[in-house]
Scaffold this active site. Structure first.
Site, PDB file in Angstrom:
ATOM      1  N   GLY A  90       0.863  -0.889  -0.220  1.00 11.74           N
ATOM      2  CA  GLY A  90      -0.055  -0.350  -0.034  1.00 11.74           C
ATOM      3  C   GLY A  90       0.970   1.119  -0.272  1.00 11.74           C
ATOM      4  O   GLY A  90       0.654   1.991  -0.465  1.00 11.74           O
TER       5      GLY A  90
ATOM      6  N   TYR B 116      -2.848   5.893   6.601  1.00 15.04           N
ATOM      7  CA  TYR B 116      -3.354   7.000   5.781  1.00 15.04           C
ATOM      8  C   TYR B 116      -2.948   7.734   6.855  1.00 15.04           C
ATOM      9  O   TYR B 116      -1.696   8.741   6.599  1.00 15.04           O
ATOM     10  CB  TYR B 116      -4.449   7.273   5.378  1.00 15.04           C
ATOM     11  CG  TYR B 116      -4.803   6.536   4.270  1.00 15.04           C
ATOM     12  CD1 TYR B 116      -4.307   5.846   3.718  1.00 15.04           C
ATOM     13  CD2 TYR B 116      -6.684   6.075   4.433  1.00 15.04           C
ATOM     14  CE1 TYR B 116      -4.676   4.988   2.497  1.00 15.04           C
ATOM     15  CE2 TYR B 116      -7.217   4.958   3.563  1.00 15.04           C
ATOM     16  CZ  TYR B 116      -6.062   4.961   2.867  1.00 15.04           C
ATOM     17  OH  TYR B 116      -7.034   4.295   1.076  1.00 15.04           O
TER      18      TYR B 116
END
Length: 154
Positions: free
Chosen positions: A101, A135
């Site tokens: 990711g 994130y």
């Protein structure tokens, strides 16, 4: 732990079947597989036309596609600069937590820099604590005081 190199690449027309499979897995992850209305034909048309409506980055490990990021261009009048809207980011469950990711987000940031973008925007489900943590580790600010609005056109 991952023992193979991660390759991040742009999708090509031959990837459509794989993209459709990943989209279904993403819709299942989101708890709404019935909402997936995309077809291979429409995606191929929108992704690979002279001025693409959207773009897809694929993450490969050992030659196998294990995830994707889809994005499109936006514009911020406040910044007077283009930006990127990250529409979807998805990794197959067994490949999460292995820096794939991060590799997708890093490539997306490179694209933003290369094209003079001022920022990347996206949404994350409030119940996706793993995604929110990811994130935030990437440096994203989670903005709580705005809400997603949607007006469906039939």
């Amino acid at each position: 732990m991952l023992n193979q190199d991660i390759v991040i690449r742009d999708a090509v027309p031959n990837d459509i079947k794989t993209i459709m499979e990943l989209l279904y897995l993403k819709a299942e992850f989101d708890g709404c597989p019935e909402s997936l209305k995309a077809t291979s034909e429409q995606l191929k048309k929108d992704l690979f036309c002279p001025i693409p409506l959207t773009y897809i980055l694929l993450a490969e490990v050992g030659g196998n596609v294990v995830g994707f990021a889809s994005y499109h261009r936006i514009y911020s009048t406040f910044l007077a600069k283009p930006g990127i809207w990250l529409d979807d980011l998805y990794l197959k469950e067994e490949y999460r937590g292995q820096k794939i990711g991060k590799a997708l987000m890093t490539r997306l940031c490179q694209i933003a820099e290369e094209t003079g973008c001022g920022r990347i925007d996206w949404t994350v489900n409030i119940n996706n604590s793993q995604g929110i943590n990811f994130y935030e580790k990437m440096g994203a600010k989670i903005i709580e005081k705005v809400r997603l609005c949607r007006l469906e056109i039939h």
